[in-house]
Design an enzyme around this catalytic site. Structure first.
Site, mmCIF file in Angstrom:
data_model
loop_
_atom_site.group_PDB
_atom_site.id
_atom_site.type_symbol
_atom_site.label_atom_id
_atom_site.label_comp_id
_atom_site.label_asym_id
_atom_site.label_seq_id
_atom_site.Cartn_x
_atom_site.Cartn_y
_atom_site.Cartn_z
ATOM 1 N N LYS A 181 0.918 -1.181 0.008
ATOM 2 C CA LYS A 181 -0.001 0.166 0.013
ATOM 3 C C LYS A 181 0.689 1.326 -0.035
ATOM 4 C CE LYS A 181 -1.788 2.978 2.170
ATOM 5 N NZ LYS A 181 -1.593 4.393 1.550
ATOM 6 N N GLY A 234 6.694 4.993 8.341
ATOM 7 C CA GLY A 234 6.092 6.094 8.372
ATOM 8 C C GLY A 234 6.082 6.778 9.826
ATOM 9 N N SER A 235 4.925 7.738 10.279
ATOM 10 C CA SER A 235 4.993 8.479 11.262
ATOM 11 C C SER A 235 5.092 7.388 12.620
ATOM 12 C CB SER A 235 4.090 9.589 11.135
ATOM 13 O OG SER A 235 2.770 8.494 11.233
ATOM 14 N N GLY A 239 2.302 4.225 13.180
ATOM 15 C CA GLY A 239 3.108 3.222 13.552
ATOM 16 C C GLY A 239 2.339 2.532 14.819
ATOM 17 N N GLU A 256 9.400 1.273 11.203
ATOM 18 C CA GLU A 256 10.533 2.055 10.936
ATOM 19 C C GLU A 256 9.834 3.533 10.830
ATOM 20 O OE1 GLU A 256 13.502 1.105 10.344
ATOM 21 O OE2 GLU A 256 13.646 -0.622 9.163
ATOM 22 N N CYS A 290 13.847 10.351 7.137
ATOM 23 C CA CYS A 290 13.561 9.737 8.667
ATOM 24 C C CYS A 290 15.051 9.938 9.496
ATOM 25 C CB CYS A 290 12.958 8.316 8.717
ATOM 26 S SG CYS A 290 14.301 7.372 7.643
ATOM 27 N N GLU A 388 10.683 15.691 15.634
ATOM 28 C CA GLU A 388 10.994 15.761 14.146
ATOM 29 C C GLU A 388 10.301 16.785 13.256
ATOM 30 O OE1 GLU A 388 9.448 12.428 12.027
ATOM 31 O OE2 GLU A 388 11.425 11.796 11.213
HETATM 32 P P1 NAD Z 1 2.464 8.502 7.645
HETATM 33 O O1 NAD Z 1 2.543 7.524 8.810
HETATM 34 O O2 NAD Z 1 1.297 9.606 7.785
HETATM 35 O O3 NAD Z 1 1.883 7.617 6.514
HETATM 36 C C1 NAD Z 1 2.696 6.453 6.015
HETATM 37 C C2 NAD Z 1 2.032 5.355 5.410
HETATM 38 O O4 NAD Z 1 0.973 5.004 6.246
HETATM 39 C C3 NAD Z 1 1.264 6.028 4.295
HETATM 40 O O5 NAD Z 1 1.277 4.989 3.268
HETATM 41 C C4 NAD Z 1 -0.284 6.114 4.668
HETATM 42 O O6 NAD Z 1 -1.146 6.005 3.943
HETATM 43 C C5 NAD Z 1 -0.374 5.064 5.909
HETATM 44 N N1 NAD Z 1 -1.422 5.084 6.720
HETATM 45 C C6 NAD Z 1 -1.612 6.038 7.358
HETATM 46 N N2 NAD Z 1 -2.925 5.894 8.238
HETATM 47 C C7 NAD Z 1 -2.764 4.673 8.285
HETATM 48 C C8 NAD Z 1 -3.426 3.812 8.986
HETATM 49 N N3 NAD Z 1 -4.541 4.149 10.135
HETATM 50 N N4 NAD Z 1 -3.458 2.559 8.938
HETATM 51 C C9 NAD Z 1 -2.530 2.145 7.890
HETATM 52 N N5 NAD Z 1 -1.703 2.691 7.304
HETATM 53 C C10 NAD Z 1 -1.925 4.169 7.302
HETATM 54 O O7 NAD Z 1 3.831 9.083 7.518
HETATM 55 P P2 NAD Z 1 4.205 9.937 6.469
HETATM 56 O O8 NAD Z 1 3.798 11.356 6.865
HETATM 57 O O9 NAD Z 1 3.965 9.426 5.095
HETATM 58 O O10 NAD Z 1 5.690 9.744 6.418
HETATM 59 C C11 NAD Z 1 6.410 10.628 7.169
HETATM 60 C C12 NAD Z 1 6.930 9.995 8.410
HETATM 61 O O11 NAD Z 1 7.493 8.572 8.107
HETATM 62 C C13 NAD Z 1 8.032 10.668 9.200
HETATM 63 O O12 NAD Z 1 7.605 10.598 10.596
HETATM 64 C C14 NAD Z 1 9.356 9.823 8.927
HETATM 65 O O13 NAD Z 1 10.568 10.135 10.002
HETATM 66 C C15 NAD Z 1 8.668 8.610 8.620
HETATM 67 N N6 NAD Z 1 9.838 7.666 7.915
HETATM 68 C C16 NAD Z 1 10.393 6.558 8.436
HETATM 69 C C17 NAD Z 1 11.623 6.129 7.662
HETATM 70 C C18 NAD Z 1 12.389 4.946 8.454
HETATM 71 O O14 NAD Z 1 12.798 4.360 7.635
HETATM 72 N N7 NAD Z 1 12.512 4.953 9.661
HETATM 73 C C19 NAD Z 1 11.586 6.258 6.273
HETATM 74 C C20 NAD Z 1 10.664 7.230 5.925
HETATM 75 C C21 NAD Z 1 9.596 8.012 6.632
#
Ligand code: NAD
Length: 486
Positions: A181, A234-235, A239, A256, A290, A388
């Site tokens: 996804k 993601g966030s 997470g 992650e 990240c 962050e």
């Molecule tokens: P986000 O958590 O909003 O979204 C990430 C993904 O999760 C997207 O595909 C989104 O559609 C999905 N998502 C959102 N709500 C969901 C739910 N309720 N259930 C399941 N999936 C859902 O994050 P973002 O704003 O897209 O990315 C930024 C964040 O990601 C930052 O905090 C960054 O540090 C982190 N990040 C971490 C790494 C790493 O490897 N540690 C790499 C890249 C980004």
């Protein structure tokens, strides 16, 4: 308008069971170009029914052609996919530059990294194996390393190609079937990649891609009872939801998440060598990384000199559309720009912006540009040094002693990457051990480092490891076989 590029995908469709299919709801979302605010195309708004079909297709692949492939055959297919990605690297880079807003050079590097992950994991497939274990007399005991089954992958918008490479690459290498996804803000490279896998001979259903919203397609994937493993990038907020969903179904999950990664510069450091690493690790991908190094800790003996060197670099930074390939591109969205601007309005006390890059005069008005900001005089416990920001902002914190530097470096909720700049070998070793961080770089800074290097966090940066050989253990499960033969 749908995107039907030479890369062979239809952006309004999901990729399920090796076919391009319209989402069951028939609904679409609009995809924005962050460089100018224009609409690139419509994408499928996948939902629970599409996820259900994708999980079913993945299970069928495991019970069919994909599940019967030997490690050698899987390795050959992955290697072929990597080679095809390389052939299409320029097209993929253009697509990613338009979709994410990253300067072309960075987008090209991401496409090459995607290829490299597939080559690395293609080569690793048949080099990971179980063991024999000495046991009681009359027994032979050995372990088998097996796939989890259907693995769900949720990917953010900042580095789609790299993150798909590291998570889907490792999952397929171990014989899992994947349901991906991608993020609703940037999913074109995921769709293009799906088509490349088909062309390269990946059996139908081994990889399925369902674009859509996080709270719809994403949450349907994380809560699906037939998903056996989850990989989320993601966030921290999302997470947490993903880990809860994984707990409900008792499935393993790799998280992650974010970071507030420090680089610590001591008085004896080679400042010229450090300078490009210090700045690049803050502005790469407009700071939406990240593992961005958003905190620069400077020992008081070099503080003024190094700050002046960073100021000079910052003032030469140019910000503009992805296609112009300058130092920094736009942020992903108006929302992200608002978040970063909100942080900049928190500057108070002795803290102040000591240098900013420049947005070029012909940058389109509809783009989401923020001039990189270097902030000096920040207290280690201030929100700017703790949260962050996910934008091109670095804070500088002055310190006196090694103990103080360590306390500041370890003094956030995160622990993803840390950098140490010193010529003192004993100090390097002491700090490498004492830093609470998934990766430590000594006299360099890798923002996650190469494909070969295990990557992941401690604390709120997440748990589990991706990248390198280590990822293959997380994407598989160990079975112990004890045979009694007398
Ligand atoms: P986000 O958590 O909003 O979204 C990430 C993904 O999760 C997207 O595909 C989104 O559609 C999905 N998502 C959102 N709500 C969901 C739910 N309720 N259930 C399941 N999936 C859902 O994050 P973002 O704003 O897209 O990315 C930024 C964040 O990601 C930052 O905090 C960054 O540090 C982190 N990040 C971490 C790494 C790493 O490897 N540690 C790499 C890249 C980004």
């Amino acid at each position: 308008m749908s995107e039907q590029s030479g890369l062979g995908f239809n952006s309004e469709h999901c990729f399920i069971g090796g076919e391009w299919v319209a989402p069951v709801s028939g609904e679409v979302l609009r995809l924005e170009n962050p460089s100018d605010g224009s609409i690139i195309c419509r994408i499928a708004r996948g939902g629970a029914e599409d996820i259900n079909k994708a999980v079913g297709a993945a299970r069928e692949a495991l019970d069919g052609e994909w599940g019967t492939k030997s490690a050698l055959e899987r390795g050959r297919i992955l290697t072929r996919i990597g080679q095809e990605v390389l052939k299409h690297a320029d097209e993929l880079a253009l697509l990613e530059a338009r979709d994410v807003g990253k300067p072309l050079k960075q987008a090209k590097a991401d496409a090459q990294a995607l290829a490299r992950y597939l080559e690395f994991y293609g080569g690793a497939c048949d080099k990971i194996h179980g063991e024999t274990i000495p046991y009681l007399d009359g027994y032979t005991v050995y372990t088998l390393r097996e796939p989890h089954g259907v693995s769900g992958h949720i990917v953010p918008w900042n580095y789609p190609m790299q993150i798909i490479g590291r998570s889907v690459g490792a999952a397929l290498a171990m014989g899992n079937a994947a349901v991906l996804k991608p993020a609703e803000e940037a999913c074109l490279s995921a769709l293009a990649f799906a088509d490349i896998t088909r062309e390269a001979g990946l059996p139908a259903g081994a990889l399925n891609v369902v674009p859509g919203l996080g709270e719809e397609a994403g949450s349907a994937l994380t809560s699906h009872p037939n998903v056996n493993h989850l990989s989320f990038t993601g966030s921290v907020g999302v997470g947490t939801l993903v880990q809860r969903a994984a707990a409900d179904n008792i499935v393993p999950v790799t998280l992650e998440l974010g970071g507030k990664s420090p680089q610590i510069v001591f008085d004896d450091a080679d400042l010229e060598a450090a300078l490009p690493f210090l700045v690049n690790a803050g502005i790469q991908n407009a700071g939406q990384t990240c593992s961005a190094s958003s905190r620069i800790l400077m020992q008081s003996g070099v503080h003024d000199k190094l700050l002046a060197m960073m100021v000079e670099r910052y003032e030469a930074l140019e910000v503009g559309p992805a296609i112009a390939d300058l130092n920094v591109g736009p942020l992903i969205s108006a929302r992200q720009k608002d978040i970063v601007s909100g942080f900049l309005s928190e500057i108070e006390g002795n803290a102040r912006i000591v240098a900013r890059g420049k947005i070029v005069s012909d940058a389109p008005a509809g783009g989401h540009y923020v001039a990189p900001a270097l902030i000096g005089g920040v207290e280690a416990d201030h929100v700017l040094a703790q949260d962050e920001i996910f934008g091109p902002v670095q804070v500088v914190i002055r310190f006196e002693t090694e103990e103080e530097a360590l306390a500041i470096a370890n003094g956030t909720d995160y622990g993803l990457v840390a950098g140490i700049w010193t010529r003192d070998g004993a100090r390097q070793m002491r700090l490498a051990k004492a830093l609470k961080s998934g990766q430590v770089f000594i006299n360099n800074y890798g923002a996650g480092g190469g494909v070969e290097l295990p990557f992941g966090g401690v604390g709120k940066s997440g748990h589990g490891r991706e990248k390198g050989f280590e990822a293959l253990y997380g994407f598989s499960v160990l079975k112990t076989v004890a045979a009694y033969h007398g």
